[in-house]
Write an enzyme that holds these catalytic residues in place. Structure first.
Site, mmCIF file in Angstrom:
data_model
loop_
_atom_site.group_PDB
_atom_site.id
_atom_site.type_symbol
_atom_site.label_atom_id
_atom_site.label_comp_id
_atom_site.label_asym_id
_atom_site.label_seq_id
_atom_site.Cartn_x
_atom_site.Cartn_y
_atom_site.Cartn_z
ATOM 1 N N GLY A 1 0.873 -1.173 0.000
ATOM 2 C CA GLY A 1 0.000 0.000 0.000
ATOM 3 C C GLY A 1 0.902 1.212 0.000
ATOM 4 O O GLY A 1 1.842 1.279 -0.784
ATOM 5 N N SER B 1 3.456 3.150 2.400
ATOM 6 C CA SER B 1 4.134 2.927 3.679
ATOM 7 C C SER B 1 4.043 4.127 4.632
ATOM 8 O O SER B 1 3.996 3.943 5.847
ATOM 9 C CB SER B 1 5.592 2.527 3.461
ATOM 10 N N CYS C 1 5.962 -5.485 -0.057
ATOM 11 C CA CYS C 1 6.088 -4.149 -0.660
ATOM 12 C C CYS C 1 6.119 -3.056 0.422
ATOM 13 O O CYS C 1 7.112 -2.967 1.135
ATOM 14 C CB CYS C 1 4.984 -3.952 -1.687
ATOM 15 N N ARG D 1 12.595 3.277 -1.119
ATOM 16 C CA ARG D 1 11.205 3.363 -1.595
ATOM 17 C C ARG D 1 11.166 3.769 -3.070
ATOM 18 O O ARG D 1 11.982 4.536 -3.541
ATOM 19 C CB ARG D 1 10.422 4.392 -0.778
ATOM 20 N N ILE E 1 4.751 -3.274 -7.938
ATOM 21 C CA ILE E 1 3.964 -2.042 -8.092
ATOM 22 C C ILE E 1 4.631 -0.939 -7.276
ATOM 23 O O ILE E 1 4.640 -0.991 -6.044
ATOM 24 C CB ILE E 1 2.521 -2.246 -7.597
ATOM 25 N N ARG E 2 5.153 0.045 -7.953
ATOM 26 C CA ARG E 2 5.914 1.110 -7.266
ATOM 27 C C ARG E 2 6.780 0.489 -6.164
ATOM 28 O O ARG E 2 6.751 0.893 -4.994
ATOM 29 C CB ARG E 2 4.972 2.166 -6.670
ATOM 30 N N HIS F 1 4.206 -8.412 -4.888
ATOM 31 C CA HIS F 1 2.871 -8.704 -4.341
ATOM 32 C C HIS F 1 2.458 -10.142 -4.614
ATOM 33 O O HIS F 1 1.960 -10.443 -5.698
ATOM 34 C CB HIS F 1 1.843 -7.770 -4.985
ATOM 35 N N GLU G 1 -0.003 -11.721 -3.455
ATOM 36 C CA GLU G 1 -1.454 -11.927 -3.273
ATOM 37 C C GLU G 1 -2.237 -11.662 -4.553
ATOM 38 O O GLU G 1 -3.436 -11.833 -4.590
ATOM 39 C CB GLU G 1 -1.965 -11.016 -2.139
HETATM 40 N N1 GLN Z 1 5.692 2.822 -3.055
HETATM 41 C C1 GLN Z 1 4.987 2.381 -1.902
HETATM 42 C C2 GLN Z 1 5.600 2.951 -0.635
HETATM 43 O O1 GLN Z 1 6.690 3.385 -0.644
HETATM 44 C C3 GLN Z 1 4.941 0.877 -1.814
HETATM 45 C C4 GLN Z 1 4.200 0.335 -2.990
HETATM 46 C C5 GLN Z 1 3.458 -0.923 -2.736
HETATM 47 O O2 GLN Z 1 3.281 -1.341 -1.595
HETATM 48 N N2 GLN Z 1 2.937 -1.492 -3.773
HETATM 49 O O3 GLN Z 1 4.959 2.952 0.356
#
Ligand code: GLN
Length: 193
Positions: free
Chosen positions: A50, A52, A83, A110, A137-138, A174, A176
């Site tokens: 999500g 952080s 993540c 990050r 994802i990111r 991820h 899940e």
């Molecule tokens: N970029 C998010 C962060 O730094 C982490 C991305 C993710 O959990 N998919 O919090």
């Protein structure tokens, strides 16, 4: 066995559904964790991906941060962070807004791969498991893995690590999202009862 899913934001429901799908096979039940009281009866905790900075603020505000940390340090709780969850478990996040719990000896960066549009799916090889379709994802990057086991790497960077007891795990992707239960099964297998 009860497995808690930290219920702040991010991929809560996806992890919940994955654990629920394994209920019969492993006798595990998913539990959403909102407060310190919810930690009482769980054996493992998943900190989902999500954002952080948001997850960190909520953990502090609700006194969950210190409680999760001390339970894990006392070997009372297995923890899997994915993540953003991996960022929370790290020793050094490189970002003043998020202080890692230091449950894993890793320095993490990050958003190391760029913005949301730079997200990708890549097959990675996981020790003892084989090929796994990993969704990034990111994603953060584990810049310095210290005293940890590295279970998977991508481009010579660790993407899946555990502590020496094997029951604190961090993944930068991820597990899940692809319907493949093997990483959740691995986590369940490491929970000591
Ligand atoms: N970029 C998010 C962060 O730094 C982490 C991305 C993710 O959990 N998919 O919090």
């Amino acid at each position: 066995m009860n497995i808690g899913i930290l219920n702040i934001q991010g991929d809560v429901q996806e992890h919940f559904d994955m654990i629920k799908s394994l209920k019969r096979k492993y006798n595990v039940s998913p539990v959403k964790v909102n407060s310190v009281n919810d930690l009482e009866n769980i054996d493992g905790l998943i900190i989902p991906g999500g954002e952080s900075t948001v997850i960190y603020k909520f953990l502090i505000k609700n006194n969950l941060y210190d409680k999760i940390k001390s339970m894990a340090l006392n070997n009372d709780l297995a923890v899997m962070g994915t993540c953003a969850g991996a960022i929370i478990l790290s020793k050094d996040t490189g970002d003043d807004r998020v202080t890692g719990m230091g449950l894993l000896d890793i320095t993490i960066k990050r958003n190391a791969y760029g913005r949301q549009v730079d997200s990708f799916i890549k097959e990675v090889q996981i020790n003892g498991m084989g090929a796994f379709n990993a969704v990034f994802i990111r994603a953060p990057e584990i810049e310095v893995p210290g005293n940890v086991n590295i279970l998977s790497e991508l481009n010579n960077r660790a993407v899946f690590v555990t502590d020496k007891n094997l029951d604190i795990m961090a993944l930068t992707f991820h597990p899940e999202l692809t319907g493949d239960p093997r990483i959740h099964e691995y986590f369940i297998s490491k929970i000591k009862k």
